[in-house]
Scaffold this active site. Structure first.
Site, PDB file in Angstrom:
ATOM      1  CG  MET A  27      92.979  66.947  -3.550  1.00 18.50           C
ATOM      2  SD  MET A  27      91.878  65.695  -2.894  1.00 18.50           S
ATOM      3  CE  MET A  27      93.002  64.364  -2.589  1.00 18.50           C
ATOM      4  N   GLY A  33     106.172  66.952  -7.782  1.00 20.81           N
ATOM      5  CA  GLY A  33     105.300  66.638  -8.917  1.00 20.81           C
ATOM      6  C   GLY A  33     104.346  67.791  -9.199  1.00 20.81           C
ATOM      7  CG  HIS A  34     101.333  68.900  -6.372  1.00 21.41           C
ATOM      8  ND1 HIS A  34     101.664  68.230  -5.228  1.00 21.41           N
ATOM      9  CD2 HIS A  34     100.119  68.438  -6.742  1.00 21.41           C
ATOM     10  CE1 HIS A  34     100.682  67.400  -4.909  1.00 21.41           C
ATOM     11  NE2 HIS A  34      99.740  67.495  -5.807  1.00 21.41           N
ATOM     12  CD  GLN A  58      89.213  63.808  -4.925  1.00 23.61           C
ATOM     13  OE1 GLN A  58      88.893  64.848  -5.496  1.00 23.61           O
ATOM     14  NE2 GLN A  58      90.373  63.220  -5.194  1.00 23.61           N
ATOM     15  N   GLY A 144      98.914  65.052 -13.508  1.00 28.61           N
ATOM     16  CA  GLY A 144     100.073  64.161 -13.554  1.00 28.61           C
ATOM     17  C   GLY A 144      99.682  62.768 -14.038  1.00 28.61           C
ATOM     18  CD  GLN A 145     100.167  58.659 -17.587  1.00 29.15           C
ATOM     19  OE1 GLN A 145      99.483  59.512 -18.149  1.00 29.15           O
ATOM     20  NE2 GLN A 145      99.828  57.370 -17.572  1.00 29.15           N
ATOM     21  CG  ASP A 147      96.664  60.453  -9.418  1.00 28.67           C
ATOM     22  OD1 ASP A 147      96.688  59.464  -8.666  1.00 28.67           O
ATOM     23  OD2 ASP A 147      97.066  61.576  -9.068  1.00 28.67           O
ATOM     24  CD  GLN A 150      92.796  62.871 -10.691  1.00 30.83           C
ATOM     25  OE1 GLN A 150      92.125  62.743  -9.681  1.00 30.83           O
ATOM     26  NE2 GLN A 150      93.936  63.539 -10.684  1.00 30.83           N
ATOM     27  CB  SER A 183      99.997  64.200  -0.767  1.00 31.76           C
ATOM     28  OG  SER A 183     100.088  65.149  -1.797  1.00 31.76           O
TER      29      SER A 183
HETATM   30  O1  PAF Z   1      94.638  64.562  -8.152  1.00 26.45           O
HETATM   31  C1  PAF Z   1      94.172  65.270  -7.234  1.00 26.45           C
HETATM   32  O2  PAF Z   1      94.905  65.841  -6.422  1.00 26.45           O
HETATM   33  C2  PAF Z   1      92.662  65.417  -7.103  1.00 26.45           C
HETATM   34  O3  PAF Z   1      92.013  64.252  -7.470  1.00 26.45           O
HETATM   35  C3  PAF Z   1      92.114  66.632  -7.863  1.00 26.45           C
HETATM   36  C4  PAF Z   1      92.318  66.492  -9.355  1.00 26.45           C
HETATM   37  C5  PAF Z   1      92.774  67.902  -7.374  1.00 26.45           C
HETATM   38  C6  PAF Z   1      90.607  66.747  -7.612  1.00 26.45           C
HETATM   39  O4  PAF Z   1      90.309  66.891  -6.262  1.00 26.45           O
END
Ligand code: PAF
Length: 278
Positions: A27, A33-34, A58, A144-145, A147, A150, A183
């Site tokens: 996002m 991390g990204h 979301q 990433g772990q 979340d 998720q 973030s």
């Molecule tokens: O983890 C995130 O940044 C978001 O939930 C994702 C997986 C990009 C979906 O919008």
């Protein structure tokens, strides 16, 4: 690095790519991390696509969709440093045109923890990930772990819907003091930022107690709660959970692999973190 801003162009480009493509959905407002996810994707695939899309579906009505941090030029500069091949930035109006009416709903694992506090959140995540997977058609997607729920939801969805990709989970990337990168950490004022490390300290305490032989979940949770409550800026513990790492069912006695996860409101954000006891 190629930047693609329409769904049609992304689909056209995908047709020209070889079979193996790694994908990192984000996002935006990227952090280390990204970048770690991109590095891993680059190491494991000949082509890597990252997406930047703040998914409105979301966020709940009272949540931070409009104020969520955004800075595309900064994100692109960061993505350049790790040599991302393609960045996909779809417009919201294309992702959700008028009369958009299709959702991906996963039961059970979405009902607990974050799902119980953020109704509809995982429906939005699963829906946007399905759309992004359909457009980008990756063979591996990286999450990433940090979340944890998720990851469990996305893995369930990929298995249940026979999707043609593998989900790769990378360890949580932390600041030097242990705070998990996010973030939303940008929302923290300096004194709140100092307090925020208590989430990781509480997780480490759980790990220590367990490694010393404690198996009673109630006692571990109690010790974590006491530690967090000593911090005046840790306003509210939303949950501390010790659950089966696959089903997210709460445990009474620790049976590894167990997911220890917590959510604590510190100032504006509600921070989340977790570790797995195995
Ligand atoms: O983890 C995130 O940044 C978001 O939930 C994702 C997986 C990009 C979906 O919008």
């Amino acid at each position: 690095m190629k930047v693609i801003k329409t769904i049609a162009a992304m689909k056209r480009t995908r047709l020209k790519l070889p079979k193996l493509v790694g994908f990192v959905p984000t996002m935006g407002y990227l952090h280390e991390g990204h970048l770690e996810l991109i590095r891993r994707a680059k190491a494991e695939n000949p082509w890597t696509v990252a997406s930047i899309f703040v998914n409105p579906r979301q966020f709940g009505p009272q949540e931070d969709y409009t104020s969520y941090p955004r800075n595309i030029p900064r994100d692109l500069a960061m993505l350049e440093t790790v040599k991302t091949d393609i960045v996909f930035i779809p417009p919201t109006a294309e992702m959700y045109p008028p009369r958009y009416n299709t959702w991906v709903d996963i039961e059970k694992v979405t009902e607990r923890l974050e799902g119980s506090i953020r109704p509809g959140h995982f429906r939005g995540v699963a829906t946007v990930c399905t759309k992004l997977f359909n457009i980008v058609q990756p063979t591996k997607a990286y999450f990433g772990q940090k979340d944890a729920q998720q990851v469990i939801v996305i893995k369930r969805m990929v298995t249940d819907l026979n999707m043609n990709l593998e989900i790769i989970v990378a360890p949580t990337v932390r600041e030097p003091d242990g705070l998990a990168m996010s973030s939303r950490n940008t929302y923290l004022k300096p004194d709140e930022r100092q307090t925020a490390v208590v989430l990781y300290r509480a997780l480490k305490l759980a790990q220590k107690l367990w490694s010393q032989g404690e198996q009673d979940v109630h006692r571990i949770r109690q010790a974590m709660t006491e530690m967090i409550k000593q911090e005046p800026l840790a306003e509210e513990i939303t949950y501390i959970s010790i659950a089966d790492a696959k089903t997210l069912e709460e445990l009474h006695k620790i049976e590894p692999p167990a997911l220890v996860s917590l959510a604590v409101k510190i100032g504006r954000p509600r921070l989340i973190d977790n570790i797995i006891l195995e």
